[in-house]
Design a protein around this motif. Structure first.
Motif, PDB file in Angstrom:
ATOM      1  N   TYR A   1      83.620  71.393  31.143  1.00 20.35           N
ATOM      2  CA  TYR A   1      82.692  70.908  30.118  1.00 20.35           C
ATOM      3  C   TYR A   1      82.603  69.381  30.096  1.00 20.35           C
ATOM      4  CZ  TYR A   1      83.302  75.695  28.417  1.00 20.35           C
ATOM      5  OH  TYR A   1      83.362  77.081  28.316  1.00 20.35           O
ATOM      6  N   ASP A   2      82.859  68.735  31.220  1.00 21.77           N
ATOM      7  CA  ASP A   2      82.782  67.265  31.348  1.00 21.77           C
ATOM      8  C   ASP A   2      83.814  66.548  30.485  1.00 21.77           C
ATOM      9  OD1 ASP A   2      80.661  67.244  33.225  1.00 21.77           O
ATOM     10  OD2 ASP A   2      79.226  67.603  31.629  1.00 21.77           O
ATOM     11  N   PHE A   3      85.035  67.059  30.484  1.00 24.69           N
ATOM     12  CA  PHE A   3      86.168  66.379  29.876  1.00 24.69           C
ATOM     13  C   PHE A   3      87.093  65.925  31.002  1.00 24.69           C
ATOM     14  CE2 PHE A   3      84.493  68.405  26.236  1.00 24.69           C
ATOM     15  CZ  PHE A   3      85.077  67.857  25.087  1.00 24.69           C
ATOM     16  N   ALA A   4      87.852  64.847  30.772  1.00 26.49           N
ATOM     17  CA  ALA A   4      88.751  64.340  31.802  1.00 26.49           C
ATOM     18  C   ALA A   4      90.020  63.785  31.160  1.00 26.49           C
ATOM     19  CB  ALA A   4      88.063  63.257  32.630  1.00 26.49           C
ATOM     20  N   VAL A   5      91.052  63.608  31.983  1.00 30.61           N
ATOM     21  CA  VAL A   5      92.370  63.163  31.513  1.00 30.61           C
ATOM     22  C   VAL A   5      92.615  61.710  31.929  1.00 30.61           C
ATOM     23  CG1 VAL A   5      94.848  63.602  31.601  1.00 30.61           C
ATOM     24  CG2 VAL A   5      93.231  65.519  31.729  1.00 30.61           C
ATOM     25  N   PRO A   6      92.577  60.766  30.972  1.00 31.04           N
ATOM     26  CA  PRO A   6      92.832  59.361  31.294  1.00 31.04           C
ATOM     27  C   PRO A   6      94.309  58.989  31.154  1.00 31.04           C
ATOM     28  CG  PRO A   6      92.072  59.514  29.046  1.00 31.04           C
ATOM     29  CD  PRO A   6      92.123  60.938  29.580  1.00 31.04           C
ATOM     30  N   HIS A   7      95.065  59.857  30.497  1.00 29.21           N
ATOM     31  CA  HIS A   7      96.462  59.580  30.153  1.00 29.21           C
ATOM     32  C   HIS A   7      97.119  60.929  29.886  1.00 29.21           C
ATOM     33  CE1 HIS A   7      99.818  58.418  27.491  1.00 29.21           C
ATOM     34  NE2 HIS A   7      99.750  57.228  28.044  1.00 29.21           N
ATOM     35  N   LYS A   8      98.414  61.034  30.102  1.00 31.97           N
ATOM     36  CA  LYS A   8      99.098  62.323  29.947  1.00 31.97           C
ATOM     37  C   LYS A   8      98.986  62.909  28.539  1.00 31.97           C
ATOM     38  CE  LYS A   8     103.642  60.320  28.933  1.00 31.97           C
ATOM     39  NZ  LYS A   8     105.056  60.258  29.352  1.00 31.97           N
ATOM     40  N   SER A   9      98.645  62.060  27.557  1.00 32.02           N
ATOM     41  CA  SER A   9      98.558  62.541  26.172  1.00 32.02           C
ATOM     42  C   SER A   9      97.146  62.738  25.658  1.00 32.02           C
ATOM     43  CB  SER A   9      99.299  61.561  25.240  1.00 32.02           C
ATOM     44  OG  SER A   9     100.657  61.469  25.589  1.00 32.02           O
ATOM     45  N   PHE A  10      96.133  62.527  26.532  1.00 27.40           N
ATOM     46  CA  PHE A  10      94.748  62.593  26.071  1.00 27.40           C
ATOM     47  C   PHE A  10      93.851  63.395  27.019  1.00 27.40           C
ATOM     48  CE2 PHE A  10      96.388  58.873  23.934  1.00 27.40           C
ATOM     49  CZ  PHE A  10      95.769  58.899  22.685  1.00 27.40           C
ATOM     50  N   VAL A  11      92.841  64.041  26.432  1.00 29.88           N
ATOM     51  CA  VAL A  11      91.737  64.664  27.173  1.00 29.88           C
ATOM     52  C   VAL A  11      90.474  64.220  26.451  1.00 29.88           C
ATOM     53  CG1 VAL A  11      90.642  66.808  27.922  1.00 29.88           C
ATOM     54  CG2 VAL A  11      93.145  66.665  27.784  1.00 29.88           C
TER      55      VAL A  11
ATOM     56  N   TYR B   1      92.621  48.759  31.186  1.00 27.73           N
ATOM     57  CA  TYR B   1      93.255  50.049  30.947  1.00 27.73           C
ATOM     58  C   TYR B   1      93.033  50.521  29.507  1.00 27.73           C
ATOM     59  CZ  TYR B   1      95.350  49.428  35.493  1.00 27.73           C
ATOM     60  OH  TYR B   1      95.528  49.259  36.847  1.00 27.73           O
ATOM     61  N   ASP B   2      91.866  50.160  28.969  1.00 24.63           N
ATOM     62  CA  ASP B   2      91.458  50.615  27.644  1.00 24.63           C
ATOM     63  C   ASP B   2      90.133  51.356  27.731  1.00 24.63           C
ATOM     64  OD1 ASP B   2      93.610  49.569  26.184  1.00 24.63           O
ATOM     65  OD2 ASP B   2      92.670  47.594  26.065  1.00 24.63           O
ATOM     66  N   ILE B   3      90.046  52.485  27.048  1.00 21.90           N
ATOM     67  CA  ILE B   3      88.800  53.256  26.973  1.00 21.90           C
ATOM     68  C   ILE B   3      88.300  53.195  25.532  1.00 21.90           C
ATOM     69  CG2 ILE B   3      87.718  55.525  27.230  1.00 21.90           C
ATOM     70  CD1 ILE B   3      90.059  56.213  29.148  1.00 21.90           C
ATOM     71  N   ARG B   4      87.102  52.660  25.349  1.00 23.84           N
ATOM     72  CA  ARG B   4      86.519  52.602  24.011  1.00 23.84           C
ATOM     73  C   ARG B   4      85.554  53.766  23.853  1.00 23.84           C
ATOM     74  NH1 ARG B   4      86.855  49.118  20.243  1.00 23.84           N
ATOM     75  NH2 ARG B   4      87.780  47.543  21.614  1.00 23.84           N
TER      76      ARG B   4
ATOM     77  N   GLN C   1      97.677  53.729  34.557  1.00 22.50           N
ATOM     78  CA  GLN C   1      97.456  53.225  35.908  1.00 22.50           C
ATOM     79  C   GLN C   1      97.416  54.376  36.907  1.00 22.50           C
ATOM     80  OE1 GLN C   1     100.237  50.202  36.997  1.00 22.50           O
ATOM     81  NE2 GLN C   1      99.210  49.686  38.893  1.00 22.50           N
ATOM     82  N   LYS C   2      98.232  55.383  36.669  1.00 22.74           N
ATOM     83  CA  LYS C   2      98.310  56.535  37.561  1.00 22.74           C
ATOM     84  C   LYS C   2      97.010  57.343  37.555  1.00 22.74           C
ATOM     85  CE  LYS C   2     101.154  60.645  38.411  1.00 22.74           C
ATOM     86  NZ  LYS C   2     102.326  61.446  37.935  1.00 22.74           N
ATOM     87  N   LYS C   3      96.357  57.424  36.392  1.00 20.94           N
ATOM     88  CA  LYS C   3      95.143  58.229  36.247  1.00 20.94           C
ATOM     89  C   LYS C   3      93.860  57.426  36.437  1.00 20.94           C
ATOM     90  CE  LYS C   3      97.088  62.130  34.709  1.00 20.94           C
ATOM     91  NZ  LYS C   3      96.935  63.455  35.366  1.00 20.94           N
ATOM     92  N   SER C   4      93.967  56.108  36.540  1.00 22.73           N
ATOM     93  CA  SER C   4      92.799  55.225  36.517  1.00 22.73           C
ATOM     94  C   SER C   4      91.745  55.548  37.577  1.00 22.73           C
ATOM     95  CB  SER C   4      93.241  53.766  36.672  1.00 22.73           C
ATOM     96  OG  SER C   4      92.122  52.906  36.662  1.00 22.73           O
ATOM     97  N   THR C   5      92.144  55.646  38.827  1.00 22.64           N
ATOM     98  CA  THR C   5      91.189  55.875  39.918  1.00 22.64           C
ATOM     99  C   THR C   5      90.449  57.200  39.753  1.00 22.64           C
ATOM    100  OG1 THR C   5      92.535  54.579  41.461  1.00 22.64           O
ATOM    101  CG2 THR C   5      90.909  56.075  42.414  1.00 22.64           C
ATOM    102  N   GLU C   6      91.194  58.259  39.466  1.00 23.72           N
ATOM    103  CA  GLU C   6      90.587  59.584  39.315  1.00 23.72           C
ATOM    104  C   GLU C   6      89.648  59.621  38.109  1.00 23.72           C
ATOM    105  OE1 GLU C   6      91.904  64.276  38.627  1.00 23.72           O
ATOM    106  OE2 GLU C   6      93.388  62.677  38.584  1.00 23.72           O
ATOM    107  N   PHE C   7      90.092  59.028  36.986  1.00 23.18           N
ATOM    108  CA  PHE C   7      89.274  59.049  35.776  1.00 23.18           C
ATOM    109  C   PHE C   7      87.973  58.282  35.980  1.00 23.18           C
ATOM    110  CE2 PHE C   7      87.829  57.357  31.726  1.00 23.18           C
ATOM    111  CZ  PHE C   7      87.778  58.511  30.953  1.00 23.18           C
ATOM    112  N   ARG C   8      88.056  57.102  36.562  1.00 25.79           N
ATOM    113  CA  ARG C   8      86.846  56.298  36.792  1.00 25.79           C
ATOM    114  C   ARG C   8      85.877  57.022  37.724  1.00 25.79           C
ATOM    115  NH1 ARG C   8      87.591  50.727  35.276  1.00 25.79           N
ATOM    116  NH2 ARG C   8      89.736  50.349  34.598  1.00 25.79           N
TER     117      ARG C   8
END
Length: 234
Positions: free
Chosen positions: A180-190, A202-205, A216-223
């Motif tokens: 449903y077009d959701f993604a994981v930017p951090h281990k604690s967030f979807v 490393y901030d998402i508004r 940092q670990k999720k940055s490339t995949e999330f972007r």
């Protein structure tokens, strides 16, 4: 019926394009603006926007950048006399790029294509998903969800209407919401990619004003997922 607007600082172009859109039989009302400033100040959201690039004052690229901050879903169809601007149009995820003078056939074809995306989005907006909470089963519209957050051994859901606490782990939620077009930017967030307003460092508004960390670990995949989502919106 889709909400359509035309923005061009040339009055004759506005009149001509409005007549072409009305002749296509897609909509009976077209809002018209003679500058990017007036369009932005109107604070209106449109489904389809015919926008000139080379305008006095705020040009079409600057106008689109401001509009994109609050609305990723508007289909921007550029109508301009200059082919060299096409590169800049892609930067703001333009739906189409037409060179003046445009024909009735071109306008109708772009409208029909944009309408198909508009109708698809309308159907997706009605999709709901069921979650188990401490108070029982809850049906939530996907389009109302900003993000999920795992803290204090619980999963919290931030929505347009309320905040919920649901059963299950954040990994389980991430897997469930992937389609449903959701993604994981951090281990604690979807997060819902539709409501991502900007990514800086490393901030998402988010569009609700929330600031969510991007690891940092999720940055490339999330972007990469965000860029693919935005490309699918054009």
């Amino acid at each position: 019926m889709p909400k359509i607007a035309v923005c061009d600082d040339d009055k004759e172009s506005v009149i001509r394009l409005k007549e072409m859109i009305l002749s296509a039989g897609i909509s009976k009302e077209i809002d018209c603006y003679e500058s990017g400033e007036k369009l932005v100040e109107s604070d209106q959201n449109y489904d389809i926007l015919f926008l000139d690039i080379d305008m006095g004052g705020m040009n079409g690229i600057e106008t689109a950048k401001i509009l994109r901050e609050k609305d990723k879903n508007v289909k921007i169809i550029y109508v301009t006399s200059y082919a060299e601007y096409v590169h800049y149009a892609f930067a703001v995820h333009a739906f189409a790029y037409l060179l003046k003078p445009v024909s009735q056939e071109q306008v109708k074809a772009q409208l029909q294509e944009a309408i198909s995306y508009y109708q698809k989005r309308k159907k997706e907006d009605e999709i709901s998903i069921r979650f188990e909470t401490k108070d029982g089963s809850e049906l939530v519209r996907i389009n109302d969800i900003y993000y999920f957050e795992y803290r204090e051994r619980r999963v919290y859901v931030k929505t347009k209407k309320e905040n919920l606490i649901i059963r299950g782990g954040i990994r389980e939620i991430a897997e469930r919401m992937k389609g449903y077009d959701f993604a994981v930017p951090h281990k604690s967030f979807v997060v819902n990619l539709f409501y991502v307003k900007a990514v800086k460092g490393y901030d998402i508004r988010m569009m609700d004003g929330s600031l969510i960390p991007l690891s940092q670990k999720k940055s490339t995949e999330f972007r990469s997922l965000l860029n693919k989502f935005l490309a699918g919106c054009i």
